[in-house]
Design an enzyme around this catalytic site. Structure first.
Site, PDB file in Angstrom:
ATOM      1  N   SER A   1       0.617  -1.137   0.005  1.00 12.27           N
ATOM      2  CA  SER A   1       0.010  -0.098   0.123  1.00 12.27           C
ATOM      3  C   SER A   1       0.897   1.300  -0.076  1.00 12.27           C
ATOM      4  CB  SER A   1      -0.972  -0.119   1.348  1.00 12.27           C
ATOM      5  OG  SER A   1      -1.976   1.005   1.111  1.00 12.27           O
ATOM      6  N   HIS A   2       0.708   1.977   1.077  1.00 11.87           N
ATOM      7  CA  HIS A   2       1.583   3.291   0.914  1.00 11.87           C
ATOM      8  C   HIS A   2       2.823   3.091   1.720  1.00 11.87           C
ATOM      9  CE1 HIS A   2      -0.342   2.287   5.033  1.00 11.87           C
ATOM     10  NE2 HIS A   2       0.626   3.297   5.462  1.00 11.87           N
TER      11      HIS A   2
ATOM     12  N   ASP B   1      -2.193   6.823  -3.096  1.00 12.04           N
ATOM     13  CA  ASP B   1      -1.142   5.958  -2.695  1.00 12.04           C
ATOM     14  C   ASP B   1      -0.574   4.804  -3.572  1.00 12.04           C
ATOM     15  OD1 ASP B   1      -3.537   4.094  -2.158  1.00 12.04           O
ATOM     16  OD2 ASP B   1      -2.487   3.274  -0.428  1.00 12.04           O
TER      17      ASP B   1
ATOM     18  N   ASP C   1      -1.064   1.581  -3.982  1.00 13.81           N
ATOM     19  CA  ASP C   1      -2.172   0.679  -4.580  1.00 13.81           C
ATOM     20  C   ASP C   1      -3.293   1.342  -4.994  1.00 13.81           C
ATOM     21  OD1 ASP C   1      -2.770   0.939  -1.952  1.00 13.81           O
ATOM     22  OD2 ASP C   1      -3.535  -1.057  -1.842  1.00 13.81           O
TER      23      ASP C   1
ATOM     24  N   ASP D   1      -5.594   2.972  -3.154  1.00 14.60           N
ATOM     25  CA  ASP D   1      -6.912   2.919  -2.511  1.00 14.60           C
ATOM     26  C   ASP D   1      -7.256   4.190  -1.921  1.00 14.60           C
ATOM     27  OD1 ASP D   1      -5.065   2.036  -0.757  1.00 14.60           O
ATOM     28  OD2 ASP D   1      -6.117   0.569  -0.094  1.00 14.60           O
ATOM     29  N   ARG D   2      -6.133   4.627  -1.492  1.00 14.38           N
ATOM     30  CA  ARG D   2      -6.242   6.124  -0.859  1.00 14.38           C
ATOM     31  C   ARG D   2      -6.383   7.365  -1.616  1.00 14.38           C
ATOM     32  NH1 ARG D   2      -2.380   6.005   4.692  1.00 14.38           N
ATOM     33  NH2 ARG D   2      -2.955   3.663   5.207  1.00 14.38           N
TER      34      ARG D   2
ATOM     35  N   LYS E   1     -11.457   0.497  -0.089  1.00 15.44           N
ATOM     36  CA  LYS E   1     -11.622   2.000  -0.373  1.00 15.44           C
ATOM     37  C   LYS E   1     -10.998   2.304  -1.764  1.00 15.44           C
ATOM     38  CE  LYS E   1      -7.553   2.663   2.663  1.00 15.44           C
ATOM     39  NZ  LYS E   1      -7.138   1.427   3.289  1.00 15.44           N
TER      40      LYS E   1
HETATM   41  C1  VG1 Z   1      -3.490   2.176   8.280  1.00 14.76           C
HETATM   42  C2  VG1 Z   1      -4.578   3.094   8.363  1.00 14.76           C
HETATM   43  C3  VG1 Z   1      -5.870   2.655   8.487  1.00 14.76           C
HETATM   44  C4  VG1 Z   1      -6.033   1.839   7.002  1.00 14.76           C
HETATM   45  C5  VG1 Z   1      -4.815   0.746   6.788  1.00 14.76           C
HETATM   46  C6  VG1 Z   1      -4.567   0.156   5.486  1.00 14.76           C
HETATM   47  O1  VG1 Z   1      -3.677   0.967   9.349  1.00 14.76           O
HETATM   48  O2  VG1 Z   1      -4.592   3.853   9.672  1.00 14.76           O
HETATM   49  O3  VG1 Z   1      -7.119   3.410   8.586  1.00 14.76           O
HETATM   50  O4  VG1 Z   1      -7.063   0.930   6.828  1.00 14.76           O
HETATM   51  O5  VG1 Z   1      -3.639   1.653   7.072  1.00 14.76           O
HETATM   52  O6  VG1 Z   1      -4.277   1.277   4.366  1.00 14.76           O
HETATM   53  P1  VG1 Z   1      -2.797   0.989  10.756  1.00 14.76           P
HETATM   54  O7  VG1 Z   1      -3.150  -0.200  11.264  1.00 14.76           O
HETATM   55  O8  VG1 Z   1      -1.221   1.337  10.270  1.00 14.76           O
HETATM   56  O9  VG1 Z   1      -3.207   2.438  11.454  1.00 14.76           O
HETATM   57  V1  VG1 Z   1      -3.591   0.840   3.009  1.00 14.76           V
HETATM   58  O10 VG1 Z   1      -4.080   2.221   2.045  1.00 14.76           O
HETATM   59  O11 VG1 Z   1      -2.180   1.378   3.799  1.00 14.76           O
HETATM   60  O12 VG1 Z   1      -4.032  -0.613   2.792  1.00 14.76           O
HETATM   61 CO    CO Z   2      -3.274   1.585  -0.037  1.00 15.13          CO
END
Ligand code: VG1
Ligand code: CO
Length: 686
Positions: A209-210, A385, A387, A389-390, A485
């Site tokens: 992801s990010h 981000d 992937d 989704d953000r 998302k």
């Molecule tokens: C973080 C965010 C959460 C989001 C998750 C996955 O998780 O706070 O809101 O759903 O990332 O997003 P955490 O446990 O690090 O707070 V993605 O776009 O990184 O898959």
């Molecule tokens: Co993501």
């Protein structure tokens, strides 16, 4: 192909977090590491879900999903200019060699020494690999690497295909070049029909992801279910249990390579019959879905107005593969309005997280940076981000907090977005997300849900027809069109709202702006000042101790109020005698009236999720939330969420860091942040 049973031993720590398993690439490249996790996943699904199934395997194209596959195939290296050895490919090769030759000492080795170390057994004539103008030594190195790599079972994507075949999967669908955004994977599971009428029942998504990518950064993998959403906790718990006891995995080692850059179906025959790898266009299904949700014509009109200017930054993530198709080809935006829209396996060395800290180029372009240029910023800007989704939504010199964004989308969806014209079934937010959405839900008399962090909890509500729009403070917004998302969806939602508000105005004097819409929203519903402090890569033990301390503290509110809400030291007053401290409760923060550890009971299946963060709720609706991140790959990350509600229209225009300063002060004191972590400031503020 044949099916091999390979003996293996468990690895520690393969517990999927908030969104899949995320680790450093080197960790994933250890022998059998990925294989163990994939087999544990197959074993966690019931046998009939795997046998004969159609599965999607793709991701954001980060390092170790694709590049290494091509290296293994030898294709890229043979056809690629020789410079390919420098940088990424050589790194890949060396990591692969590490894996093939246990204990191989790579420190300080250049290509030349590398070949000498491996000895003459690997020598091949330079003509054999069709390279010209290459010294024999380089060529030897090259062939050594190709040899080593072709005997290495390979990168994530190839391993999963081979293991899928061996586990009786009937078809694997792959986005061209292994690229599919996370929302597109969800859309493909739900919408795509194969040429033989097949439907997918699950997906391995290759993304962290990010988190940054590249040989020294993160790789990740998660499993999504037949509804298109992340595997629920019941399944991820089972996967984790399986990783602790795994003894063997199945793999079709001799399955020939597939050219993942070419669209088409390749069929193989195995012990149980036919197995297909179907490579398809990454964007088609997703674009079709977006066109069925939004009024593209009205957005096109907005974008073609000379008064409206637009800008989109994919941060070199997979969103780039969709941005050009949607914003430029379908909606007529200028190509120059796309920033960093070429997907790169290391995200161009950046941190593909769309916030004010990491999306620097966009932030500057939108006139928000310190050194904003002379050029007039665009009216609208957004980022995604890795992937995709953000999303981050910006107006000209204006930042929209994600918590406000979902509330504003919910408040306008029915009028502005055709998909919602029949009304919203309900709305939901994650616990740390601000209560801006709650106020809209109340106002519009909508069903409302508060769920733990992570998208998997929204899916059940949506499947049960209870929720249409939902969001998280972490730049995640989405709806029931899929079960993830969706970054580009959020941008299209905002463009739809702008198009709607300006529909009679495109030739008028002045456009309604992003900032105007947000301020109007605050005037109607009040404003939730909001900020999040992240303390990244804190010592894991210290982070646990801090959380344990907060859990304990939470049980005695009198102590909380006496201690944390006393006057800040620097503003302690002296009475007239000049030396007596006046003890009292500060007037700029109200009292804590409730505190708890958030626990969620899923209203659909009754499952319970515990320890989802600690909340301190204040009399005036302000909140402090503390939780540990579940997406990091190193140390621990403490997240502190701070929120204050302001209904007074004369007080809704303040700078949010100023407005929240007293609460921040209380939060840091209350948690003894510095004492526990040694940090005097957070790593990132959003
Ligand atoms: C973080 C965010 C959460 C989001 C998750 C996955 O998780 O706070 O809101 O759903 O990332 O997003 P955490 O446990 O690090 O707070 V993605 O776009 O990184 O898959
Ligand atoms: Co993501």
């Amino acid at each position: 192909f044949k099916v091999a049973r390979v003996e293996t031993k468990p690895y520690d720590g393969q517990k999927p977090g908030t969104s899949g398993l995320r680790k450093k690439v080197k960790v994933f490249m250890q022998a059998h590491y990925l294989e163990n996790f994939v087999q544990a996943t197959f074993n966690a699904l019931s046998a009939e879900k795997v046998r004969g199934a159609t599965l999607v395997v793709s991701g954001d194209g980060r390092y170790y999903s694709k590049e290494a596959v091509q290296v293994i195939c030898g294709v890229t290296m043979v056809h690629r200019p020789f410079e390919g050895f420098k940088g990424g490919v050589l790194e890949a090769a060396i990591l692969a060699l590490d894996r093939c030759f246990e204990g191989f000492d790579r420190e300080g080795l250049g290509p030349g020494e590398l070949s000498l170390r491996l000895g003459p057994a690997f020598f091949r004539d330079s003509r054999a690999c069709g390279l010209r103008g290459v010294s024999p030594v380089d060529c030897r190195v090259f062939m050594t690497l190709v040899d080593a790599l072709s005997s290495w079972k390979g990168a994530s994507f190839l391993i999963i295909i081979k293991m899928g075949a061996a586990n009786g999967v009937r078809r694997i669908w792959v986005g061209q070049n292994t690229l599919l955004s996370t929302p597109a994977v969800s859309a493909v599971i739900r919408e795509r029909v194969g040429s033989d009428g097949s439907k997918a029942s699950g997906a391995f998504i290759l993304t962290a992801s990010h988190n940054p990518g590249g040989p020294h950064e993160d790789f990740g993998i998660k499993y999504n279910m037949e509804n298109g959403g992340p595997a629920p906790e019941g399944i991820t718990d089972r996967i984790f249990e399986n990783t602790k006891t795994i003894k063997e995995y199945l793999i079709a080692e001799d399955l020939p390579d597939v050219d993942i850059s070419a669209i088409g179906i390749t069929s193989f025959s195995g012990p149980e019959g036919q197995f297909d790898v179907d490579v398809f266009d990454s964007a088609t299904d997703y674009v079709k879905l977006m066109k069925s949700i939004f009024d593209f014509e009205s957005i096109r009109k907005l974008l073609s107005s000379p008064k409206f200017t637009f800008c989109y930054d994919a941060l070199h993530g997979v969103a780039g593969a969709y941005a050009k198709r949607i914003f430029v080809e379908e909606l007529g935006a200028q190509e120059s309005s796309l920033l960093n829209c070429v997907p790169k396996e290391d995200f161009g060395g950046g941190h593909p997280d769309p916030n004010l800290t990491y999306a620097k180029e966009l932030v500057a372009r939108m006139g928000l940076g310190k050194s904003s240029s002379e050029v007039e910023p665009p009216e609208f800007g957004a980022a995604a981000d890795g992937d995709a989704d953000r999303n981050m939504i910006l107006g000209k010199r204006f930042f929209v907090t994600p918590s406000d964004s979902v509330a504003i989308i919910a408040a306008n969806a029915v009028q502005a977005i055709p998909y919602f014209s029949g009304g919203l079934k309900g709305v939901a937010r994650s616990m740390p997300t601000s209560a801006a959405l709650d106020v809209v839900a109340k106002h519009l008399n909508l069903k409302f849900f508060e769920v733990p962090t992570g998208w998997k909890f929204f899916g059940n509500l949506m499947d049960a027809g209870l929720c249409s729009v939902c969001g998280e403070e972490s730049f995640g917004t989405g709806s029931d069109h899929i079960r993830e998302k969706d970054g580009i969806w959020a941008v299209l939602a905002w463009l739809s709202i702008l198009a709607y508000k300006n529909k009679d105005n495109l030739n008028g004097e002045k456009l309604e702006t992003v900032e105007g819409i947000v301020r109007q929203h605050w005037a109607t519903y009040g404003r939730h000042y909001y900020t999040r402090y992240d303390y990244e890569n804190v010592d894991a033990v210290a982070a646990k101790e801090l959380m344990a301390y907060l859990v304990k503290l939470q049980s005695d509110l009198t102590e909380v109020n006496n201690f944390a809400l006393a006057w800040p030291v620097e503003s302690v007053g002296l009475d007239f005698s000049g030396d007596l401290l006046i003890k009292g409760v500060r007037s700029d923060v109200s009292n804590v009236v409730e505190a708890d550890e958030f626990e969620y009971k899923d209203p659909v299946d009754g499952s319970i999720s515990k320890h989802q963060g600690i909340r301190y709720l204040f009399e005036d609706g302000s909140r402090l939330v503390f939780r540990l991140s579940g997406t990091g790959s190193e140390g621990a990350t403490i997240r502190l969420y701070i929120e204050q509600y302001e209904k007074d229209p004369t007080k809704i225009g303040r700078d949010s860091q100023d407005a929240l300063a007293p609460l921040v002060d209380v939060a840091l004191k209350l948690s003894k942040m510095q004492e526990f972590t040694g940090r005097s400031a957070p790593t990132v503020i959003t």
